[in-house]
Design a protein around this motif. Structure first.
Motif, PDB file in Angstrom:
ATOM      1  N   LYS A 135      -0.681   8.403  -9.674  1.00 48.46           N
ATOM      2  CA  LYS A 135      -0.733   7.649 -10.928  1.00 48.46           C
ATOM      3  C   LYS A 135       0.491   6.751 -11.074  1.00 48.46           C
ATOM      4  O   LYS A 135       0.385   5.609 -11.534  1.00 48.46           O
ATOM      5  CB  LYS A 135      -0.821   8.615 -12.106  1.00 48.46           C
ATOM      6  CG  LYS A 135      -2.163   9.334 -12.218  1.00 48.46           C
ATOM      7  CD  LYS A 135      -2.161  10.255 -13.424  1.00 48.46           C
ATOM      8  CE  LYS A 135      -3.506  11.003 -13.535  1.00 48.46           C
ATOM      9  NZ  LYS A 135      -3.504  11.943 -14.685  1.00 48.46           N
ATOM     10  N   VAL A 136       1.656   7.266 -10.707  1.00 51.21           N
ATOM     11  CA  VAL A 136       2.868   6.456 -10.805  1.00 51.21           C
ATOM     12  C   VAL A 136       2.750   5.222  -9.921  1.00 51.21           C
ATOM     13  O   VAL A 136       3.058   4.101 -10.332  1.00 51.21           O
ATOM     14  CB  VAL A 136       4.111   7.281 -10.407  1.00 51.21           C
ATOM     15  CG1 VAL A 136       5.350   6.380 -10.281  1.00 51.21           C
ATOM     16  CG2 VAL A 136       4.366   8.380 -11.416  1.00 51.21           C
ATOM     17  N   ALA A 137       2.251   5.420  -8.692  1.00 52.82           N
ATOM     18  CA  ALA A 137       2.156   4.297  -7.748  1.00 52.82           C
ATOM     19  C   ALA A 137       1.061   3.322  -8.152  1.00 52.82           C
ATOM     20  O   ALA A 137       1.274   2.099  -8.160  1.00 52.82           O
ATOM     21  CB  ALA A 137       1.913   4.833  -6.346  1.00 52.82           C
ATOM     22  N   ALA A 138      -0.118   3.858  -8.496  1.00 48.53           N
ATOM     23  CA  ALA A 138      -1.274   2.988  -8.718  1.00 48.53           C
ATOM     24  C   ALA A 138      -1.282   2.355 -10.110  1.00 48.53           C
ATOM     25  O   ALA A 138      -1.559   1.157 -10.249  1.00 48.53           O
ATOM     26  CB  ALA A 138      -2.559   3.787  -8.512  1.00 48.53           C
ATOM     27  N   LYS A 139      -0.985   3.130 -11.136  1.00 47.83           N
ATOM     28  CA  LYS A 139      -1.073   2.610 -12.496  1.00 47.83           C
ATOM     29  C   LYS A 139       0.242   2.021 -12.995  1.00 47.83           C
ATOM     30  O   LYS A 139       0.291   0.897 -13.492  1.00 47.83           O
ATOM     31  CB  LYS A 139      -1.544   3.724 -13.432  1.00 47.83           C
ATOM     32  CG  LYS A 139      -2.969   4.194 -13.119  1.00 47.83           C
ATOM     33  CD  LYS A 139      -3.440   5.217 -14.133  1.00 47.83           C
ATOM     34  CE  LYS A 139      -4.895   5.642 -13.852  1.00 47.83           C
ATOM     35  NZ  LYS A 139      -5.378   6.638 -14.832  1.00 47.83           N
ATOM     36  N   CYS A 169       3.105   1.347 -11.171  1.00 48.42           N
ATOM     37  CA  CYS A 169       3.716   0.357 -10.274  1.00 48.42           C
ATOM     38  C   CYS A 169       2.706  -0.653  -9.727  1.00 48.42           C
ATOM     39  O   CYS A 169       3.072  -1.537  -8.957  1.00 48.42           O
ATOM     40  CB  CYS A 169       4.403   1.068  -9.105  1.00 48.42           C
ATOM     41  SG  CYS A 169       5.770   2.142  -9.614  1.00 48.42           S
ATOM     42  N   LYS A 170       1.440  -0.502 -10.137  1.00 47.45           N
ATOM     43  CA  LYS A 170       0.396  -1.481  -9.802  1.00 47.45           C
ATOM     44  C   LYS A 170       0.185  -1.666  -8.290  1.00 47.45           C
ATOM     45  O   LYS A 170      -0.056  -2.781  -7.813  1.00 47.45           O
ATOM     46  CB  LYS A 170       0.729  -2.841 -10.412  1.00 47.45           C
ATOM     47  CG  LYS A 170       0.958  -2.828 -11.910  1.00 47.45           C
ATOM     48  CD  LYS A 170      -0.325  -2.515 -12.669  1.00 47.45           C
ATOM     49  CE  LYS A 170      -0.178  -2.749 -14.177  1.00 47.45           C
ATOM     50  NZ  LYS A 170       0.830  -1.882 -14.819  1.00 47.45           N
ATOM     51  N   ALA A 171       0.271  -0.578  -7.530  1.00 50.66           N
ATOM     52  CA  ALA A 171       0.004  -0.667  -6.098  1.00 50.66           C
ATOM     53  C   ALA A 171      -1.490  -0.899  -5.882  1.00 50.66           C
ATOM     54  O   ALA A 171      -2.320  -0.135  -6.401  1.00 50.66           O
ATOM     55  CB  ALA A 171       0.442   0.608  -5.387  1.00 50.66           C
ATOM     56  N   PRO A 172      -1.888  -1.931  -5.135  1.00 52.77           N
ATOM     57  CA  PRO A 172      -3.312  -2.218  -4.937  1.00 52.77           C
ATOM     58  C   PRO A 172      -4.029  -1.146  -4.119  1.00 52.77           C
ATOM     59  O   PRO A 172      -5.242  -0.977  -4.233  1.00 52.77           O
ATOM     60  CB  PRO A 172      -3.311  -3.560  -4.197  1.00 52.77           C
ATOM     61  CG  PRO A 172      -1.980  -3.631  -3.534  1.00 52.77           C
ATOM     62  CD  PRO A 172      -1.030  -2.923  -4.445  1.00 52.77           C
ATOM     63  N   VAL A 173      -3.294  -0.424  -3.283  1.00 45.33           N
ATOM     64  CA  VAL A 173      -3.848   0.649  -2.467  1.00 45.33           C
ATOM     65  C   VAL A 173      -2.946   1.861  -2.605  1.00 45.33           C
ATOM     66  O   VAL A 173      -1.733   1.754  -2.467  1.00 45.33           O
ATOM     67  CB  VAL A 173      -3.949   0.243  -0.979  1.00 45.33           C
ATOM     68  CG1 VAL A 173      -4.406   1.431  -0.141  1.00 45.33           C
ATOM     69  CG2 VAL A 173      -4.876  -0.942  -0.798  1.00 45.33           C
ATOM     70  N   CYS A 174      -3.541   3.014  -2.910  1.00 42.98           N
ATOM     71  CA  CYS A 174      -2.763   4.255  -2.986  1.00 42.98           C
ATOM     72  C   CYS A 174      -3.659   5.406  -2.560  1.00 42.98           C
ATOM     73  O   CYS A 174      -4.665   5.699  -3.216  1.00 42.98           O
ATOM     74  CB  CYS A 174      -2.230   4.492  -4.398  1.00 42.98           C
ATOM     75  SG  CYS A 174      -1.106   5.911  -4.485  1.00 42.98           S
ATOM     76  N   GLY A 234       0.829  -1.197   0.000  1.00 42.60           N
ATOM     77  CA  GLY A 234       0.000   0.000   0.000  1.00 42.60           C
ATOM     78  C   GLY A 234       0.860   1.242   0.000  1.00 42.60           C
ATOM     79  O   GLY A 234       1.885   1.311   0.695  1.00 42.60           O
ATOM     80  N   VAL A 235       0.497   2.228  -0.800  1.00 41.62           N
ATOM     81  CA  VAL A 235       1.257   3.476  -0.902  1.00 41.62           C
ATOM     82  C   VAL A 235       0.402   4.600  -0.319  1.00 41.62           C
ATOM     83  O   VAL A 235      -0.751   4.807  -0.733  1.00 41.62           O
ATOM     84  CB  VAL A 235       1.620   3.796  -2.365  1.00 41.62           C
ATOM     85  CG1 VAL A 235       2.378   5.116  -2.456  1.00 41.62           C
ATOM     86  CG2 VAL A 235       2.444   2.663  -2.964  1.00 41.62           C
ATOM     87  N   PHE A 236       0.968   5.315   0.641  1.00 49.66           N
ATOM     88  CA  PHE A 236       0.254   6.407   1.307  1.00 49.66           C
ATOM     89  C   PHE A 236       1.122   7.653   1.198  1.00 49.66           C
ATOM     90  O   PHE A 236       2.237   7.699   1.718  1.00 49.66           O
ATOM     91  CB  PHE A 236      -0.024   6.040   2.768  1.00 49.66           C
ATOM     92  CG  PHE A 236      -0.891   4.820   2.912  1.00 49.66           C
ATOM     93  CD1 PHE A 236      -2.266   4.946   2.994  1.00 49.66           C
ATOM     94  CD2 PHE A 236      -0.321   3.550   2.928  1.00 49.66           C
ATOM     95  CE1 PHE A 236      -3.062   3.819   3.105  1.00 49.66           C
ATOM     96  CE2 PHE A 236      -1.113   2.421   3.040  1.00 49.66           C
ATOM     97  CZ  PHE A 236      -2.491   2.555   3.128  1.00 49.66           C
TER      98      PHE A 236
END
Length: 751
Positions: free
Chosen positions: A26-30, A32-37, A6-8
């Protein structure tokens, strides 16, 4: 393996005003495919922390990226238990506060840091502590002098079992030989009794303390919590298990026979401070030659101390002892004359009151270099000196007694009772450097091991402690007093450094507290210092081990022994988690669950390296977490502008540097690599003792490799910094960048 990360992202503290937080999401979620951001304006606050906790509980996250401030702050707020890995991504001090706000290069830097830590998170695992069986919390104190007795009493008061080992038949050490003490309590003007009998009685009456007198340490095996100590007493051998050891064996006076130039040996009326104490204890101060009562006495300070031909260091206690002894004479006969020939009077702290009392009592202090001591009439003595204040010669004649303040030498500078001199350290690590050479690597200087026969350690690296300087077994003299380079062994009193009686008391207390901290954290499987509370420890894939011995040679703390085949044997409770062994291993078989060669390799492969035509070079910085990272953070806190082309990877210690990282960075087209570590050398401040030095040794091999590949060796450089050097960080980076611009782009870009 952390599969759910998860990225916070925090937008507070000016981060949201300097960066496009939505783009970071966007960098984290799309990408890097982080399930939670998620983002929050006050992530370290109650609401922000609760946001993270809810997602951990709901999504069963096993890794959390906290994107915001430095990991040097708010670490308790982001502690979510041992099963959740937390990685801190610093975009506050190292980006928002040290780069141009709302600039595309500033945004690119923040986005790269998210990519880098997401790459690390793919393989990071939550460490599991090493919990040993049959751990002991007993504190062993070696040496029954003032510091040792104090350490034993204080540890026992804290309800810990204590073993007190003294080689003499009675406790007391130096206290047995002195008449009175310089004041250790207010008003700091009156001579004090030693109270030795009361101190010994307090020890003997405490059920938590077991005393061994007329005893020596025959052998010390194991590590913190698991020290098996063989004590030899009156021909018998006793084995005791201890959790930590306090070394308080003290110091002895410097050999006065080497001070013939100051009159010792010329006349029986030229004596040392310890001889003077023996005379004072008898009642009346008289001349050794004829028993005549002393009416005129001279004290010569720095007799052998602060002298490159004898003891280069100040012996710390001599000035106070001479002031004390001059007052002995004044108490006996107020009309008697006392002269003190000194280089500098060092009566720091409350001892200034004591110094003034001596002046008021009529003691004469002469700042001068003694040039000659000769015999006068009827057993008297004559002193000639250069008066440094008046600028002329001065003479003191008809002196009844001369007392030499002959300084102190640590007992660790002795072997089997024989003083070995300041060169009493020897490189006893067999084959040191040979292993490195066999792996086509530069030889590593072996550690210097004190030859004192005090602890008789069963360590592959040698039977005694590595010295700091002049035979004193201290470690990091600024940040970690009492600590030695053998984990769980703490030095206290004048064996650690020259000090007076009052300081020895404080030293005994401090060392006892460190020993207690050691046994408590060892029970938890955690490191004591400097990575306090770190529960990780190295894992060895021995199937690929080539028995090169580099890990055992280069470990600064003797944490690794070897079996009969030459395979490394890790002693986890000795380990300080510096990861020097990891950087030393040419086969890369050593790793930690949350820190490894592949993890850092993934990080340096994750950030973007612009093409040559974009004219945006990339500089990779490996920065040690103890001084370099704090200095960089301080630069950000001070709002100093840092170069926009840098990308920083924190490392535990530069000693953990793997040459593979530099090779991979240059292969990717990175234009320069800068190693920032703690200072070493005479003014060393390396928290892991050898890290920066080892990194520079390895770097010499990198230079050869780069030259062979047609890449300029100047592209990879090492610098040393302390936390106080934060103001020079921008200039340091700018100078390195000038060199890179002079060299031009890395020719391996795009390959």
């Amino acid at each position: 393996m952390a599969k759910k990360t998860g990225v916070f992202i925090c937008s507070g503290c000016g981060i949201g005003e300097s960066l496009d937080v939505d783009a970071l999401v966007k960098v984290a979620a799309k990408e890097c495919k982080a399930p939670v951001c998620k983002t929050n304006g006050f992530l370290c606050g109650k609401e922000g922390v609760e946001l993270i906790k809810q997602d951990i509980a709901a999504g069963e996250l096993d890794c959390v990226l906290v994107v915001g401030c430095s990991n040097r702050v708010n670490y308790e707020a982001f502690d979510f238990g041992p099963s959740v890995v937390v990685e801190r991504v610093n975009i506050r001090e190292q980006v928002a506060w040290s780069q141009q706000p709302n600039d595309e290069d500033t945004q690119a830097m923040a986005e790269d840091y998210i990519r880098m830590y997401m790459a690390k998170a793919k393989t990071v695992e939550a460490p599991e502590p090493y919990i040993a069986e049959n751990l002991s919390k007993t504190i062993m104190v070696v040496g029954g002098g003032l510091a040792g007795m104090t350490a034993a009493i204080e540890a026992a008061k804290a309800n810990y079992q204590v073993l007190l080992v003294e080689k003499e038949a009675a406790l007391g050490g130096w206290l047995n030989k002195v008449y009175k003490l310089a004041p250790v309590k207010a008003p700091h003007t009156e001579l004090e009794d030693t109270n030795l009998e009361a101190r010994i009685a307090e020890i003997n009456d405490n059920p938590n303390i077991k005393v061994y007198t007329s005893a020596v340490i025959e052998k010390t095996a194991g590590g913190p919590g698991l020290f098996d100590v063989t004590i030899k007493q009156n021909g018998n051998e006793i084995i005791e298990r201890a959790g930590a050891i306090v070394l308080a064996t003290g110091a002895v006076p410097y050999n006065p026979e080497k001070l013939g130039h100051l009159g010792f040996g010329m006349s029986p009326n030229v004596i040392t401070q310890s001889m003077f104490e023996e005379i004072a204890k008898k009642g009346t101060i008289t001349r050794p030659s004829d028993g005549k009562e002393v009416k005129k006495i001279a004290f010569i300070q720095c007799a052998g101390s602060r002298d490159q031909e004898h003891l280069p260091y100040c012996s710390a206690a001599c000035c106070i002892e001479s002031i004390k002894q001059s007052l002995y004479l004044k108490e006996q006969d107020p009309e008697a004359q006392a002269y003190v020939f000194y280089k500098d009077i060092r009566s720091s702290g409350q001892y200034e009151h004591f110094y003034k009392k001596a002046q008021m009592a009529g003691v004469m202090f002469i700042k001068g270099d003694v040039t000659d001591v000769s015999e006068g009439d009827e057993g008297t003595l004559v002193i000639e000196a250069d008066d440094l204040l008046m600028g002329d010669k001065t003479m003191a004649d008809e002196i009844d007694l001369i007392v030499l303040a002959n300084g102190m030498v640590p007992t660790t500078a002795f072997e089997e009772g024989v003083y070995m001199g300041l060169g009493a350290v020897a490189a006893v690590t067999e084959g040191a450097g040979e292993a490195a050479a066999s792996c086509d690597a530069p030889a590593v200087p072996p550690a210097t091991i004190i030859k004192s026969n005090i602890l008789n350690l069963q360590y592959r690296q040698g039977p005694e402690l590595p010295d700091l300087k002049y035979g004193f077994p201290d470690s990091h003299y600024i940040c970690f007093p009492y600590e030695t380079r053998r984990t769980g062994i703490y030095a206290a009193g004048s064996v650690r450094r020259p000090m007076d009686m009052g300081q020895s008391v404080g030293d005994g207390v401090g060392a006892a507290l460190k020993a207690i901290q050691c046994v408590e954290l060892t029970e938890q499987g955690a490191a004591v210092h400097p990575r306090a509370l770190d529960i990780s420890f190295p894992d060895f894939q021995l199937t690929r081990c080539t028995q090169c011995k580099r890990c055992t040679d280069e470990c600064p703390f003797g944490a690794i022994n070897e079996d009969e085949k030459g395979n490394p044997l890790i002693n986890p409770t000795r380990c300080r988690r510096c990861s020097t062994c990891m950087g030393a291993c040419p086969e890369r078989i050593i790793s930690f669950k949350n820190y490894s060669v592949p993890m850092i390799g993934n990080m340096l492969k994750a950030f973007e390296v612009p093409e040559e035509d974009e004219e945006k070079p990339r500089i990779l910085i490996f920065a040690c977490e103890n001084d370099a990272i704090p200095a960089i953070d301080m630069a950000g806190i001070s709002r100093l502008q840092l170069n926009a082309w840098i990308r920083i990877i924190p490392v535990r210690c530069l000693g953990s540097l793997s040459l593979v990282w530099i090779n991979d960075a240059m292969s990717r087209g990175v234009d320069g690599v800068l190693l920032l570590g703690c200072k070493h050398g005479d003014d060393y401040q390396c928290h892991f003792m050898k890290g920066s030095e080892l990194a520079e040794i390895r770097l010499s091999k990198v230079s050869e490799t780069l030259d062979r590949l047609g890449l300029e060796s100047e592209r990879v450089q090492a610098r040393t910094v302390s936390i106080m050097d934060y103001e020079v960080i921008p200039k340091m980076l700018a100078e390195f960048m000038e060199k890179i611009e002079e060299l031009g782009p890395n020719p391996m870009k795009g390959f």
